[in-house]
Design an enzyme around this catalytic site. Structure first.
Site, mmCIF file in Angstrom:
data_model
loop_
_atom_site.group_PDB
_atom_site.id
_atom_site.type_symbol
_atom_site.label_atom_id
_atom_site.label_comp_id
_atom_site.label_asym_id
_atom_site.label_seq_id
_atom_site.Cartn_x
_atom_site.Cartn_y
_atom_site.Cartn_z
ATOM 1 N N HIS A 76 10.144 -4.004 5.623
ATOM 2 C CA HIS A 76 9.084 -5.094 6.082
ATOM 3 C C HIS A 76 8.871 -4.575 7.654
ATOM 4 O O HIS A 76 9.830 -4.702 8.414
ATOM 5 C CB HIS A 76 9.404 -6.346 6.050
ATOM 6 C CG HIS A 76 9.945 -6.818 4.681
ATOM 7 N ND1 HIS A 76 10.766 -8.026 4.356
ATOM 8 C CD2 HIS A 76 9.766 -6.245 3.181
ATOM 9 C CE1 HIS A 76 10.863 -7.994 3.091
ATOM 10 N NE2 HIS A 76 10.005 -7.132 2.503
HETATM 11 C C1 LIG Z 1 10.483 -0.917 -1.546
HETATM 12 C C2 LIG Z 1 9.622 -2.040 -1.061
HETATM 13 C C3 LIG Z 1 9.854 -3.381 -1.656
HETATM 14 C C4 LIG Z 1 8.997 -4.262 -1.080
HETATM 15 N N1 LIG Z 1 9.069 -5.493 -1.551
HETATM 16 C C5 LIG Z 1 8.400 -6.616 -1.355
HETATM 17 C C6 LIG Z 1 8.319 -7.935 -1.705
HETATM 18 O O1 LIG Z 1 8.905 -7.882 -2.900
HETATM 19 N N2 LIG Z 1 7.664 -8.739 -1.308
HETATM 20 C C7 LIG Z 1 7.005 -8.398 -0.129
HETATM 21 O O2 LIG Z 1 6.375 -9.524 0.268
HETATM 22 N N3 LIG Z 1 6.816 -7.286 0.692
HETATM 23 C C8 LIG Z 1 7.808 -6.224 -0.039
HETATM 24 N N4 LIG Z 1 7.731 -5.049 0.452
HETATM 25 C C9 LIG Z 1 6.702 -4.937 1.699
HETATM 26 C C10 LIG Z 1 5.484 -5.092 1.344
HETATM 27 O O3 LIG Z 1 5.215 -4.251 0.323
HETATM 28 C C11 LIG Z 1 4.628 -4.406 2.584
HETATM 29 O O4 LIG Z 1 4.898 -5.156 3.813
HETATM 30 C C12 LIG Z 1 3.161 -4.384 2.601
HETATM 31 O O5 LIG Z 1 2.444 -3.668 1.279
HETATM 32 C C13 LIG Z 1 2.169 -3.998 3.598
HETATM 33 O O6 LIG Z 1 0.780 -4.131 3.180
HETATM 34 P P1 LIG Z 1 -0.139 -3.233 4.182
HETATM 35 O O7 LIG Z 1 -1.465 -3.154 3.335
HETATM 36 O O8 LIG Z 1 -0.211 -3.423 5.651
HETATM 37 O O9 LIG Z 1 0.475 -1.763 4.161
HETATM 38 P P2 LIG Z 1 0.623 -0.808 2.806
HETATM 39 O O10 LIG Z 1 0.756 -1.538 1.563
HETATM 40 O O11 LIG Z 1 1.843 0.212 3.267
HETATM 41 O O12 LIG Z 1 -0.472 0.162 2.511
HETATM 42 C C14 LIG Z 1 -1.161 0.947 3.337
HETATM 43 C C15 LIG Z 1 -1.903 2.121 2.848
HETATM 44 O O13 LIG Z 1 -2.535 2.939 3.859
HETATM 45 C C16 LIG Z 1 -2.545 4.010 3.425
HETATM 46 N N5 LIG Z 1 -2.840 5.058 4.614
HETATM 47 C C17 LIG Z 1 -1.803 5.057 5.576
HETATM 48 N N6 LIG Z 1 -2.285 5.842 6.548
HETATM 49 C C18 LIG Z 1 -3.572 6.260 6.223
HETATM 50 C C19 LIG Z 1 -4.408 7.244 6.517
HETATM 51 N N7 LIG Z 1 -4.505 7.783 7.583
HETATM 52 N N8 LIG Z 1 -5.672 7.741 5.878
HETATM 53 C C20 LIG Z 1 -5.728 6.996 4.611
HETATM 54 N N9 LIG Z 1 -4.752 6.015 4.156
HETATM 55 C C21 LIG Z 1 -3.737 5.823 4.769
HETATM 56 C C22 LIG Z 1 -1.131 4.422 2.785
HETATM 57 O O14 LIG Z 1 -1.227 5.461 1.941
HETATM 58 C C23 LIG Z 1 -1.060 2.943 2.033
HETATM 59 O O15 LIG Z 1 -1.342 3.033 0.720
HETATM 60 C C24 LIG Z 1 8.166 -4.006 0.187
HETATM 61 C C25 LIG Z 1 8.560 -2.734 0.764
HETATM 62 C C26 LIG Z 1 9.104 -1.670 0.005
HETATM 63 C C27 LIG Z 1 8.890 -0.336 0.856
#
Ligand SMILES: Cc1cc2nc3c(=O)[nH]c(=O)nc-3n(C[C@H](O)[C@H](O)[C@H](O)COP(=O)(O)OP(=O)(O)OC[C@H]3O[C@@H](n4cnc5c(N)ncnc54)[C@H](O)[C@@H]3O)c2cc1C
Ligand code: SF4
Length: 502
Positions: free
Chosen positions: A439
């Site tokens: 996180h």
């Molecule tokens: C193993 C694991 C278990 C977890 N379990 C939980 C849980 O049970 N409950 C919970 O609340 N949270 C959990 N989390 C945390 C939660 O999943 C993340 O905080 C959340 O997904 C973040 O959302 P986001 O949209 O900010 O980023 P992300 O979900 O990381 O999405 C970002 C996306 O942007 C893409 N990207 C990045 N850079 C670029 C670029 N330059 N060009 C194009 N695409 C790009 C990436 O490929 C990715 O697909 C977990 C995390 C992990 C790693």
């Protein structure tokens, strides 16, 4: 590969390609999917640029190691540098990290909202509590968030309930975004049954049904900006072609708290604390050995939690790994390790998420992000307390021995008094503990003061009109709870703000 969800697969793009939309969203995780869905529902032409590919349930395998290689950034080897390197994990796929997360769904904690508002009173108006709770309720309904049912919990979760109850600690079944969960314990490898309601199964199909386009397998390299503000994104497709996506109305970065600050810097936007103030919930874990079979890899991956220690900066959760990863959490070598491995079905591994006060940095490195993060002495005391608490709950649940996994301390503990001794004067050197971060927050924080924040109260960059940040980069700090629902909630407010600037 589903043609219905993904409009264009970057593996097929070998030449220069020009695309146009109203709003370009970079990243398709919880933040990007929420923005895309909300805007598309209101008639905005949205294009989502995602570096990862679309992976279907039939393609998810049981091996944790293989899942790391195919679904996690840098094959799961990303590491924050400091006195003790700490691995951090992120997903790379259509759906982002939600594809490999544990499905734990927590609402935005009220006390965190109060603390943020006390620090910057304008945040209370920018993120009205009533608007947050209304958005959360709607998202929870769409994502079918509900308590883990005993029938699919499995022993590791039910035992945590028993141990916490015996110690008088508040605990509960974890609320998860699943439908038809069979308790196969494979959430972190991608759900093979399509039961986890991650973004590529929910909010992204909603957005596509309303006309959004998803471009997979294209990495955004920088935002196009002129004197009037942001007007598009350029990137590179997996097939080698350059991609230019023009956005008539806005560009939204939702690439995660690690990748978003890199994109800002690559776009020449280095003002303010971009890439500073990285905060996290590092986790430690403890293994317990029971007399009966537990089958740690069976049952809801993470189906029970101890919430009665949150005032100590700790939240305990049952964990679910495949056996290869569980084996790495057992002590001993040679015959001793072989003996333990022979009874692998008797172990449970539980983790503690730490609400750490440490702040790190994210900078461009020679190959991706250069992340620096060092736990403070206060954080280390919480981590040490976390190991104690995990061990105590395991013993209270009936474990005969626990393995704290702390270098320089007893490898095997059978007596709670030894856990208390660890807490009193055990190692505080971060190198003695194995921890992981999942996180991540704070690297393009939101605020009313331009010098100490990167985006304003409308999620818009202070120095680039039309450029918004929607992911947990904007969070002024960490939450102490699992963040995906809070991330979606704030992203929805970001999207509503974009709509309001018609
Ligand atoms: C193993 C694991 C278990 C977890 N379990 C939980 C849980 O049970 N409950 C919970 O609340 N949270 C959990 N989390 C945390 C939660 O999943 C993340 O905080 C959340 O997904 C973040 O959302 P986001 O949209 O900010 O980023 P992300 O979900 O990381 O999405 C970002 C996306 O942007 C893409 N990207 C990045 N850079 C670029 C670029 N330059 N060009 C194009 N695409 C790009 C990436 O490929 C990715 O697909 C977990 C995390 C992990 C790693
Ligand atoms: S426990 Fe298994 S069936 Fe349930 S959501 Fe996770 S991977 Fe899917």
């Amino acid at each position: 590969m589903s043609a219905a969800l993904v409009h264009l697969d970057g593996r097929d793009v070998r030449r220069r390609l020009a695309l146009a939309c109203d709003v370009a969203v970079v990243g398709s995780g919880p933040a990007g999917a929420t923005v895309a869905r909300h805007l598309a529902a209101h008639g905005v032409r949205v294009a989502v640029l995602e570096e990862g590919l679309h992976v279907t349930p039939a393609e998810f395998g049981p091996s944790g190691i293989r899942a790391m290689a195919s679904l996690y950034r840098e094959m799961g080897t990303s590491v924050a540098l400091g006195p003790s390197p700490i691995p951090y994990l992120q997903g790379v796929a259509v759906g982002g990290t939600s594809v490999v997360n544990g499905a734990i769904s927590w609402r935005f904690p009220r006390e965190v909202h109060a603390a943020w508002s006390a620090d910057d009173p304008a945040l209370a108006d920018a993120l009205p509590w009533d608007a947050l709770t209304a958005a959360e309720a709607a998202l929870e309904a769409r994502l079918s968030v509900h308590d883990t049912e005993p029938a699919i919990a499995g022993q590791k979760n039910l035992l945590m309930a028993r141990g916490a109850a015996a110690l008088g600690l508040a605990h509960r079944p974890i609320r998860r975004n699943v439908s038809g969960c069979q308790g196969s314990g494979r959430c972190l490898q991608g759900c093979p049954h399509g039961a986890k309601l991650s973004m590529e199964r929910t909010l992204l199909p909603d957005a596509v049904a309303d006309g959004a386009h998803i471009v997979a397998g294209v990495r955004a390299e920088r935002v196009l900006i002129d004197a009037r503000g942001a007007y598009g994104v350029v990137g590179r497709a997996r097939g080698g072609g350059a991609v230019e996506l023009r956005a008539r109305r806005a560009v939204v970065l939702a690439a995660s708290a690690i990748q978003t600050p890199l994109l800002l810097r690559a776009s020449g936007l280095c003002q303010g604390p971009v890439g500073e103030q990285l905060s996290a919930h590092p986790g430690v874990s403890v293994t317990g050995r029971f007399d009966q079979a537990v089958h740690n890899h069976v049952g809801a991956t993470q189906g029970h939690e101890v919430i009665g220690l949150r005032h100590e900066g700790l939240k305990l959760e049952a964990l679910g790994f495949d056996l290869a990863i569980l084996a790495s959490r057992l002590p001993g070598a040679g015959r001793e390790l072989a003996r333990r491995l022979a009874e692998a079905e008797r172990y449970a591994v539980w983790g503690a998420a730490i609400r750490a006060s440490a702040r790190g940095t994210v900078r461009p490195g020679p190959a991706g992000a250069l992340v620096r993060y060092a736990l403070t002495p206060a954080d280390m005391r919480i981590a040490r307390r976390g190991v104690r608490r995990l061990g105590e709950v395991l013993l209270a649940a009936g474990a005969h021995e626990v393995y704290p996994g702390v270098a320089g301390f007893d490898p095997v503990v059978r007596d709670p008094a030894r856990l208390a001794a660890l807490d009193a004067d055990g190692p505080l050197d971060p190198r003695a503990y194995a921890s992981t971060m999942t996180h991540l927050f704070g690297t393009a924080r939101m605020g009313s003061r331009v010098g100490s924040s990167v985006v304003g109260l409308d999620f818009q960059h202070h120095h680039a009109r039309g450029l918004y940040v929607a992911d947990s980069s904007v969070f002024p700090g960490n939450l102490g709870v699992n963040p995906q629902i809070a991330i979606m909630t704030l992203a929805q407010l970001c999207a509503a703000g974009i709509l309001a600037t018609a």
